[in-house]
Each structure stands twice: as structure tokens, then as C-alpha cells.
Design a protein around this motif. Sequence first.
Motif, PDB file in Angstrom:
ATOM      1  N   ASP A   1       0.833  -1.202   0.000  1.00 55.32           N
ATOM      2  CA  ASP A   1       0.000   0.000   0.000  1.00 55.32           C
ATOM      3  C   ASP A   1       0.866   1.250   0.000  1.00 55.32           C
ATOM      4  O   ASP A   1       1.958   1.266   0.586  1.00 55.32           O
ATOM      5  CB  ASP A   1      -0.913   0.029   1.227  1.00 55.32           C
ATOM      6  N   SER A   2       0.365   2.296  -0.635  1.00 49.98           N
ATOM      7  CA  SER A   2       1.073   3.564  -0.578  1.00 49.98           C
ATOM      8  C   SER A   2       1.040   4.100   0.845  1.00 49.98           C
ATOM      9  O   SER A   2       0.086   3.879   1.589  1.00 49.98           O
ATOM     10  CB  SER A   2       0.433   4.575  -1.527  1.00 49.98           C
ATOM     11  N   GLY A   3       2.114   4.783   1.231  1.00 51.09           N
ATOM     12  CA  GLY A   3       2.195   5.337   2.578  1.00 51.09           C
ATOM     13  C   GLY A   3       2.884   4.438   3.573  1.00 51.09           C
ATOM     14  O   GLY A   3       3.140   4.840   4.711  1.00 51.09           O
ATOM     15  N   MET A   4       3.205   3.190   3.178  1.00 51.38           N
ATOM     16  CA  MET A   4       3.884   2.294   4.109  1.00 51.38           C
ATOM     17  C   MET A   4       5.261   2.822   4.498  1.00 51.38           C
ATOM     18  O   MET A   4       5.734   2.597   5.599  1.00 51.38           O
ATOM     19  CB  MET A   4       4.035   0.899   3.495  1.00 51.38           C
ATOM     20  N   ASN A   5       5.912   3.500   3.551  1.00 51.49           N
ATOM     21  CA  ASN A   5       7.263   3.991   3.822  1.00 51.49           C
ATOM     22  C   ASN A   5       7.253   5.465   4.201  1.00 51.49           C
ATOM     23  O   ASN A   5       8.216   6.177   3.983  1.00 51.49           O
ATOM     24  CB  ASN A   5       8.176   3.769   2.612  1.00 51.49           C
ATOM     25  N   ALA A   6       6.144   5.921   4.752  1.00 44.31           N
ATOM     26  CA  ALA A   6       6.056   7.320   5.170  1.00 44.31           C
ATOM     27  C   ALA A   6       7.129   7.624   6.212  1.00 44.31           C
ATOM     28  O   ALA A   6       7.377   6.839   7.122  1.00 44.31           O
ATOM     29  CB  ALA A   6       4.673   7.606   5.743  1.00 44.31           C
ATOM     30  N   GLY A   7       7.775   8.748   6.060  1.00 41.69           N
ATOM     31  CA  GLY A   7       8.822   9.134   6.997  1.00 41.69           C
ATOM     32  C   GLY A   7      10.194   8.715   6.571  1.00 41.69           C
ATOM     33  O   GLY A   7      11.183   9.044   7.227  1.00 41.69           O
ATOM     34  N   THR A   8      10.299   7.951   5.466  1.00 37.95           N
ATOM     35  CA  THR A   8      11.610   7.536   4.955  1.00 37.95           C
ATOM     36  C   THR A   8      11.767   8.167   3.585  1.00 37.95           C
ATOM     37  O   THR A   8      11.566   7.527   2.568  1.00 37.95           O
ATOM     38  CB  THR A   8      11.709   6.003   4.873  1.00 37.95           C
ATOM     39  N   ALA A   9      12.134   9.450   3.586  1.00 37.93           N
ATOM     40  CA  ALA A   9      12.184  10.208   2.338  1.00 37.93           C
ATOM     41  C   ALA A   9      13.172   9.632   1.343  1.00 37.93           C
ATOM     42  O   ALA A   9      13.018   9.780   0.135  1.00 37.93           O
ATOM     43  CB  ALA A   9      12.553  11.664   2.640  1.00 37.93           C
ATOM     44  N   SER A  10      14.194   8.942   1.850  1.00 43.72           N
ATOM     45  CA  SER A  10      15.200   8.388   0.943  1.00 43.72           C
ATOM     46  C   SER A  10      14.691   7.155   0.216  1.00 43.72           C
ATOM     47  O   SER A  10      15.257   6.720  -0.778  1.00 43.72           O
ATOM     48  CB  SER A  10      16.467   8.020   1.727  1.00 43.72           C
ATOM     49  N   SER A  11      13.607   6.576   0.729  1.00 42.27           N
ATOM     50  CA  SER A  11      13.080   5.353   0.131  1.00 42.27           C
ATOM     51  C   SER A  11      12.118   5.694  -0.993  1.00 42.27           C
ATOM     52  O   SER A  11      11.260   6.550  -0.869  1.00 42.27           O
ATOM     53  CB  SER A  11      12.359   4.507   1.183  1.00 42.27           C
ATOM     54  N   THR A  12      12.260   5.019  -2.114  1.00 41.50           N
ATOM     55  CA  THR A  12      11.358   5.225  -3.246  1.00 41.50           C
ATOM     56  C   THR A  12      10.519   3.991  -3.525  1.00 41.50           C
ATOM     57  O   THR A  12       9.766   3.967  -4.475  1.00 41.50           O
ATOM     58  CB  THR A  12      12.166   5.580  -4.507  1.00 41.50           C
ATOM     59  N   VAL A  13      10.664   2.971  -2.691  1.00 47.30           N
ATOM     60  CA  VAL A  13       9.942   1.723  -2.904  1.00 47.30           C
ATOM     61  C   VAL A  13       8.999   1.496  -1.728  1.00 47.30           C
ATOM     62  O   VAL A  13       9.394   1.607  -0.574  1.00 47.30           O
ATOM     63  CB  VAL A  13      10.908   0.527  -3.039  1.00 47.30           C
ATOM     64  N   THR A  14       7.750   1.199  -2.021  1.00 48.39           N
ATOM     65  CA  THR A  14       6.785   0.909  -0.969  1.00 48.39           C
ATOM     66  C   THR A  14       7.103  -0.440  -0.332  1.00 48.39           C
ATOM     67  O   THR A  14       7.285  -1.441  -1.022  1.00 48.39           O
ATOM     68  CB  THR A  14       5.359   0.868  -1.539  1.00 48.39           C
ATOM     69  N   ASP A  15       7.164  -0.446   0.992  1.00 40.39           N
ATOM     70  CA  ASP A  15       7.458  -1.681   1.703  1.00 40.39           C
ATOM     71  C   ASP A  15       6.327  -2.683   1.532  1.00 40.39           C
ATOM     72  O   ASP A  15       5.178  -2.314   1.348  1.00 40.39           O
ATOM     73  CB  ASP A  15       7.661  -1.404   3.191  1.00 40.39           C
TER      74      ASP A  15
END
Length: 304
Positions: free
Chosen positions: A72-86
Motif C-alpha cells: 500500500d502507498s504510505g507504508m514507507n512514510a517518513g523515509t524520504a530516501s526510500s522510493t519503494v513501498t514496503d
Amino acid sequence: LALLIKFRSFKMKKQLLIAAVAATMATASMADVSITGSAKANVNNGNASIESDLVVTGKSGATSVVAKISLDSGMNAGTASSTVTDAIVEDLYVTSSFQGVNIKVGEYRSGASELDHTSSAATQRYNLSTSMGPVSIAYEATADNHDLTLGGEVAGVSVKHKMKKNDDSETWVSGSFSGVNVAWNQEHTDTGDLNDTAITVSTEMNGVTATYVAIDAESTAVVSDGYIGKFALGTANTEASAFGLKTSVAGNTVQFKAIEINDVDSTKVILTRPLASGATFEATYNDSDTDSEDYLDLELAVKF
């Protein structure tokens, strides 16, 4: 002669290679693994999001291993360096059967109803179920809880009763009477002698389905994800209700819902249309007494 020997040697190697490839393909074809899933892309008041699930099932005889993976989108919220959804494994369990007993072991979430919502996290548990004549029996246990559910049908009416810990319980009764479908669900909390009750009545007339849902909560535990939609009553001795109409017009499904939750009224108009691409388009307009809950939600959904 030497040339003939080389030719025969090459031919034998080729045959061995073909046999090895065929054996590999046969082994792969024997493995019963399937991947299914669904995805919903939404634009709600200008904010885009996506929810998707992959279900991987491996099967051998009567035994299956199921993994439900959420992306889901938003899973990696707060990790600006990450471009891939967990990816999160929401459910992971094994089902099998032995001597007429169905077995389910692993981590999985509970289902949704008018009095409950799908749990946000999987719980480690096991479930044993079987039938004895017309009566179904299911025992489910977690680290700190255990339930025993008995179910059956009496004169066309489906009845199910779950006995929980601390003498808490839940009961479901449903049936159809002269074209009117009725479902009754009650959760009983022994401490304080509290009852949360939901009743659903629906019928179809001339292509129009009318539905009425009423929820009466004596406790604060009702967090619903049923016909009314996702909501939490939050306080004791509160009510929620909904009346809806649903029909088909020119290949589209049109729904109207009038909803009241904690004395706040809202109206929903939902238009659903299957697309030639295999996806389904849905537009939902919600008009509420609370301005912050007004929205237009556009959704593109697909299953595979």
C-alpha cells in the motif's frame, strides 16, 4: 566410422538433454502454486493512494500454504530516501485436514461485520473445525483467548453461537422470509451485562434492492466495517443506522445510502461501472453534516 561415432554421441547427448529438460518441466508442472490479487487506486479530494494485495498459495494434496502480502502507498512514510513501498505479510497460514477435521494454523486476521472490523494485524492462532451431522463445530485459540463456535440450520434459518473467554459470547441468526432477508448479530460482554446488536433487513423489488441496517451499542467496543462503512461509535449507549437503495442503470450499478452515526447524518451516492479493460470504476460522493467528512472519491479497482 569415426564420423558416425561422433554423430551417434552427439545424438545421444541431445536426447539426454531433451529428457532432462522434460523432467524439469514435469516437476514444475506438478507444483501447484497460484498467485492472485487485487488493487484499488483512489483519488480522494485530490489525494492519490493505492491499496494492493497479493495472495500466494502453494498446494500439495489437501494441504495449502497461504501468504497474503500487502503493498500500500504510505507504508514507507517518513523515509524520504526510500522510493519503494514496503511489503507487509498480513496473513501467513497453513490449512489441511485429517480424519474429517479441518486445520488452520498460522497468523491471520479476523473478518469484518456490522459489529467488528478486519483486525489491523494478524494474530497467531489455530482453528480446528468439523461437522457432526447438521451441526458445525469450530475451536479457535490464540495465546490469550479461545473460542468455541457451534452452528447449524433450523427450518431454513442459519444459527451460529460463539462462546468466548470470561463468559462473553456472540450470536448470529439469518434467514429469508417471503423474499425478505434478515440477519441478526449480537455480541454479549458478561462484565456489565452489555449487548451490542446489529440487524440487517434487505429485499428486492422490481430490480431495486432496499437495505436497512441498525446498530445499538451498549458498550464502547463497536468498530464496524460493514454495510454502513468504516466507523467507530466510541461511546456507550449510542446508535448507528443506514438505509440504502441499489439498482442497475445502463450497465452501471447505482447506490444511495442515508447514514446516521452518533447523531451525524450523511448521504452517499455510489456509481460503479465495469470497464472493458477488466477494471471497475467507482465514484463515491459523500455529503455529511460535518464539512470535514464531505468528499468525492474516485476509484479504479482490479482483481486478478
